[in-house]
Enzyme design. Structure first.
Site, PDB file in Angstrom:
ATOM      1  N   LEU A  92     -60.107  15.761  30.542  1.00 13.82           N
ATOM      2  CA  LEU A  92     -59.995  16.806  29.513  1.00 13.82           C
ATOM      3  C   LEU A  92     -60.650  16.322  28.219  1.00 13.82           C
ATOM      4  O   LEU A  92     -60.283  15.276  27.683  1.00 13.82           O
ATOM      5  CB  LEU A  92     -58.526  17.142  29.263  1.00 13.82           C
ATOM      6  CG  LEU A  92     -57.721  17.603  30.484  1.00 13.82           C
ATOM      7  CD1 LEU A  92     -56.306  17.946  30.084  1.00 13.82           C
ATOM      8  CD2 LEU A  92     -58.395  18.779  31.183  1.00 13.82           C
TER       9      LEU A  92
ATOM     10  N   GLY B  34     -60.897  19.440  23.375  1.00 12.52           N
ATOM     11  CA  GLY B  34     -60.184  19.578  22.099  1.00 12.52           C
ATOM     12  C   GLY B  34     -61.143  19.433  20.913  1.00 12.52           C
ATOM     13  O   GLY B  34     -62.188  18.786  21.013  1.00 12.52           O
TER      14      GLY B  34
ATOM     15  N   ARG C  13     -59.013  16.020  13.419  1.00 12.97           N
ATOM     16  CA  ARG C  13     -58.575  14.930  12.540  1.00 12.97           C
ATOM     17  C   ARG C  13     -59.572  13.771  12.445  1.00 12.97           C
ATOM     18  O   ARG C  13     -59.443  12.907  11.601  1.00 12.97           O
ATOM     19  CB  ARG C  13     -57.207  14.409  13.011  1.00 12.97           C
ATOM     20  CG  ARG C  13     -56.069  15.319  12.589  1.00 12.97           C
ATOM     21  CD  ARG C  13     -54.776  14.934  13.236  1.00 12.97           C
ATOM     22  NE  ARG C  13     -54.749  15.307  14.663  1.00 12.97           N
ATOM     23  CZ  ARG C  13     -53.790  14.952  15.492  1.00 12.97           C
ATOM     24  NH1 ARG C  13     -52.794  14.192  15.081  1.00 12.97           N
ATOM     25  NH2 ARG C  13     -53.825  15.338  16.759  1.00 12.97           N
TER      26      ARG C  13
ATOM     27  N   ASN D 213     -44.718  11.183  28.054  1.00 13.48           N
ATOM     28  CA  ASN D 213     -45.821  11.555  28.939  1.00 13.48           C
ATOM     29  C   ASN D 213     -47.125  10.935  28.438  1.00 13.48           C
ATOM     30  O   ASN D 213     -47.504  11.116  27.282  1.00 13.48           O
ATOM     31  CB  ASN D 213     -45.910  13.093  28.928  1.00 13.48           C
ATOM     32  CG  ASN D 213     -47.136  13.621  29.624  1.00 13.48           C
ATOM     33  OD1 ASN D 213     -47.689  12.967  30.504  1.00 13.48           O
ATOM     34  ND2 ASN D 213     -47.561  14.817  29.238  1.00 13.48           N
TER      35      ASN D 213
ATOM     36  N   ASN E 167     -89.214 -24.653  20.055  1.00 11.04           N
ATOM     37  CA  ASN E 167     -88.455 -24.804  18.817  1.00 11.04           C
ATOM     38  C   ASN E 167     -88.928 -23.736  17.837  1.00 11.04           C
ATOM     39  O   ASN E 167     -90.100 -23.705  17.463  1.00 11.04           O
ATOM     40  CB  ASN E 167     -88.650 -26.190  18.200  1.00 11.04           C
ATOM     41  CG  ASN E 167     -87.697 -26.358  17.025  1.00 11.04           C
ATOM     42  OD1 ASN E 167     -86.497 -26.526  17.216  1.00 11.04           O
ATOM     43  ND2 ASN E 167     -88.223 -26.236  15.824  1.00 11.04           N
TER      44      ASN E 167
ATOM     45  N   ALA F 125     -96.014 -24.392   8.953  1.00 11.06           N
ATOM     46  CA  ALA F 125     -95.006 -23.729   8.130  1.00 11.06           C
ATOM     47  C   ALA F 125     -95.658 -22.596   7.348  1.00 11.06           C
ATOM     48  O   ALA F 125     -96.751 -22.761   6.796  1.00 11.06           O
ATOM     49  CB  ALA F 125     -94.378 -24.731   7.178  1.00 11.06           C
TER      50      ALA F 125
HETATM   51  C1  UD1 Z   1     -50.607  15.930  25.325  1.00  8.04           C
HETATM   52  C2  UD1 Z   1     -49.393  16.343  26.175  1.00  8.04           C
HETATM   53  C3  UD1 Z   1     -48.231  15.430  25.801  1.00  8.04           C
HETATM   54  C4  UD1 Z   1     -48.575  13.982  25.977  1.00  8.04           C
HETATM   55  C5  UD1 Z   1     -49.839  13.638  25.192  1.00  8.04           C
HETATM   56  C6  UD1 Z   1     -50.326  12.245  25.558  1.00  8.04           C
HETATM   57  C7  UD1 Z   1     -49.659  18.740  26.554  1.00  8.04           C
HETATM   58  C8  UD1 Z   1     -49.213  20.087  26.154  1.00  8.04           C
HETATM   59  N1  UD1 Z   1     -49.077  17.708  25.907  1.00  8.04           N
HETATM   60  O1  UD1 Z   1     -50.298  16.208  23.979  1.00  8.04           O
HETATM   61  O2  UD1 Z   1     -47.100  15.749  26.621  1.00  8.04           O
HETATM   62  O3  UD1 Z   1     -47.498  13.150  25.587  1.00  8.04           O
HETATM   63  O4  UD1 Z   1     -50.919  14.551  25.537  1.00  8.04           O
HETATM   64  O5  UD1 Z   1     -51.360  11.834  24.702  1.00  8.04           O
HETATM   65  O6  UD1 Z   1     -50.489  18.602  27.428  1.00  8.04           O
HETATM   66  N2  UD1 Z   1     -57.722  19.384  25.502  1.00  8.04           N
HETATM   67  C9  UD1 Z   1     -58.596  20.254  26.092  1.00  8.04           C
HETATM   68  N3  UD1 Z   1     -58.454  21.585  25.851  1.00  8.04           N
HETATM   69  C10 UD1 Z   1     -57.455  22.082  25.077  1.00  8.04           C
HETATM   70  C11 UD1 Z   1     -56.561  21.165  24.487  1.00  8.04           C
HETATM   71  C12 UD1 Z   1     -56.709  19.830  24.720  1.00  8.04           C
HETATM   72  O7  UD1 Z   1     -59.516  19.841  26.812  1.00  8.04           O
HETATM   73  O8  UD1 Z   1     -57.403  23.299  24.929  1.00  8.04           O
HETATM   74  C13 UD1 Z   1     -57.883  17.944  25.756  1.00  8.04           C
HETATM   75  C14 UD1 Z   1     -58.109  17.143  24.488  1.00  8.04           C
HETATM   76  O9  UD1 Z   1     -59.495  17.028  24.221  1.00  8.04           O
HETATM   77  C15 UD1 Z   1     -57.483  15.783  24.858  1.00  8.04           C
HETATM   78  C16 UD1 Z   1     -56.384  16.154  25.863  1.00  8.04           C
HETATM   79  O10 UD1 Z   1     -56.694  17.457  26.333  1.00  8.04           O
HETATM   80  O11 UD1 Z   1     -58.414  14.948  25.492  1.00  8.04           O
HETATM   81  C17 UD1 Z   1     -54.984  16.148  25.252  1.00  8.04           C
HETATM   82  O12 UD1 Z   1     -54.935  17.102  24.212  1.00  8.04           O
HETATM   83  P1  UD1 Z   1     -54.159  16.839  22.868  1.00  8.04           P
HETATM   84  O13 UD1 Z   1     -54.321  18.020  21.989  1.00  8.04           O
HETATM   85  O14 UD1 Z   1     -54.501  15.513  22.312  1.00  8.04           O
HETATM   86  O15 UD1 Z   1     -52.651  16.845  23.415  1.00  8.04           O
HETATM   87  P2  UD1 Z   1     -51.395  16.165  22.766  1.00  8.04           P
HETATM   88  O16 UD1 Z   1     -50.859  17.061  21.695  1.00  8.04           O
HETATM   89  O17 UD1 Z   1     -51.701  14.772  22.397  1.00  8.04           O
END
Ligand code: UD1
Ligand code: MG
Length: 440
Positions: A27, A30, A34, A188, A361, A407
């Site tokens: 995944l 996102g 930040r 998780n 050298n 040199a």
């Molecule tokens: C998520 C988990 C949480 C866990 C945590 C671990 C969910 C709802 N929660 O939270 O239980 O403890 O990871 O780090 O899954 N992403 C997508 N598409 C989206 C949203 C996110 O591809 O629409 C990807 C992000 O790029 C990232 C990953 O999914 O690589 C996790 O997303 P993030 O928003 O960081 O989830 P957390 O709030 O950290």
């Protein structure tokens, strides 16, 4: 439903078969707000390799049959980095981790194996942990196995909720958690292994979260748990699941990765005098009994031989190959170059696009002027050459075996110094015999 697409060649070994029945979804859609960056979060480098590259390599080490990256934010850049290493599936706009997985449904239509789910922004995960997770799910005949860990301060993570008998019943996100659930320390990691068909069936039943309006992958767990088929396995190395959300997290993850690299090199017989000030990237091979002195940066990929001495204050960049017993000393930078056995490059030197032989050298302050403003050119220096201090090689330049430069010599573009010849002066020209007498 009839499952197809998991046909395995009879020649495949048992091990290969096992992993070929597993696919991975990373995944990475996102927004990474930040990070405050124009670079997609998953492409920020950790020890020289983008975070997504680390995750891909870990998955590649398992030999899985199918790898899918879900991307959305700045997808073109992610796509061009991933290239042929995985399929890229679009999720736009990003509506949660469950929604991200739903975008891969087509890819898994007639597939009956396991699906490993990972995050592209958690680059420290180890292949061995993934392997344990895949095997664990299979051994338990579970529809989902979750990789979890224990945290003193679990804020921000989804909490693993278990019933009185210790069975996983759901994952509750921070925003939805009650005070009792917030006190749960088992969290998780965001790494799971699912039965593909069970996963998509459960995801179809997930409703958007009332607070964030996103489809949470974690809500599919509760649905699967009702059928009693969810298991969790704790990792004893929680740092491997660290996710990067901010530049501060990036620095933390880099520090851990860097230490892993140094620990491995030391275990292989390399001396690192001061780990705190030594930075060595991914893909750097170093032979036994080489000593890396403080304040040294080796970006790599690079190969350094046995019994070399590197630094202090040396920088070795990409595409460098050093032989055995080579010295690259103080304030020396080397890039895209090879250096032969026992050659000494001890002080204040730049070697770029150079091929330096054995037993050479290289005097203090030597520079290869490899770039003419448009193109880079090579400097070839034969065995046993003695390069005088402050020599400038205006590349392309070739210096034959056992030749000598005085040199401060400036060896101009296109010069071929013959074996054994001595070149002096600015610009340098062939030395005339009895020069001393004539001047006098
Ligand atoms: C998520 C988990 C949480 C866990 C945590 C671990 C969910 C709802 N929660 O939270 O239980 O403890 O990871 O780090 O899954 N992403 C997508 N598409 C989206 C949203 C996110 O591809 O629409 C990807 C992000 O790029 C990232 C990953 O999914 O690589 C996790 O997303 P993030 O928003 O960081 O989830 P957390 O709030 O950290
Ligand atoms: Mg996260």
């Amino acid at each position: 439903m009839r499952c197809g697409g998991s046909h395995i060649s009879s020649r495949a070994t048992k091990q290969t078969k096992f992993f070929q029945q597993t696919a991975a979804v990373i995944l990475a859609a996102g927004a990474g707000t930040r990070m405050k960056s124009e670079l997609p979060k998953v492409l920020h480098p950790v020890c020289g390799v983008p975070m997504l590259g680390h995750v891909l390599s870990t998955v590649e080490a398992l030999g899985l049959r199918r790898k899918i990256v879900v991307a959305g934010h700045l997808i073109a850049q992610v796509h061009s980095y991933v290239d042929k290493r995985a399929e890229v599936v679009t999720q736009w706009p990003p509506r949660g981790t469950g929604h991200a997985l739903l975008q891969t449904r087509k890819q898994f239509r007639s597939y009956c194996g396991s699906v490993l789910v990972l995050c592209g922004d958690a680059p420290l995960i180890r292949s061995s942990s993934l392997e344990s997770l895949i095997r664990f799910r299979q051994a338990k005949a579970a529809s989902c196995a979750i990789l979890t860990f224990q945290l003193e301060h679990p804020t921000g993570y989804g909490r693993i909720v278990r019933d009185a008998r210790g069975r996983v019943t759901s994952i509750v996100e921070e925003l939805n958690a009650t005070a009792v659930e917030k006190a749960i320390r088992e969290v998780n990691s965001g790494v799971y292994c699912f039965d593909a068909q069970a996963l998509f069936k459960a995801l179809d039943r997930v409703k958007p979260d009332p607070i964030k309006k996103e489809i949470y992958l974690t809500d599919a767990i509760e649905i699967l748990a009702r059928e009693g088929r969810v298991e969790a396995i704790k990792t004893d190395r929680p740092e491997e699941t660290l996710g990067v959300n901010t530049r501060k997290d990036l620095a933390t993850v880099t520090r851990i990765k860097k230490q892993e690299i140094l620990d491995q090199l030391m275990a292989d017989g390399v001396t690192i005098v001061d780990a705190a000030t030594t930075f060595i990237g991914v893909g750097v091979k170093i032979g036994q009994d080489t000593v890396i002195h403080p304040n040294t940066v080796i970006d790599g990929p690079a190969v350094i031989g046995r019994k070399c001495s590197i630094g202090p204050f040396a920088r070795i960049r990409a595409g460098v190959k050093l032989g055995n017993e080579v010295t690259v000393g103080n304030f020396v930078e080397v890039v895209r170059s090879t250096v032969g056995d026992r050659t000494l490059v001890k002080h204040l030197t730049y070697l770029g696009d150079a091929e330096v032989g054995a037993d050479v050298n290289v005097g203090a302050g030597t520079i290869t002027a490899n770039f003419d403003g448009k193109n880079k050119h090579r400097t070839v220096i034969g065995n046993k050459v003695k390069v005088g201090s402050g020599t400038i090689f205006v590349a392309p330049v070739t210096v034959g075996q056992s030749a000598v430069t005085g040199a401060g010599a400036v060896i101009t573009r296109g010069t071929r110094v013959k074996p054994g010849q001595t070149f002096v002066g600015v610009p340098a020209k062939a030395a005339v015999k009895n020069l001393k007498k004539r001047v006098m």
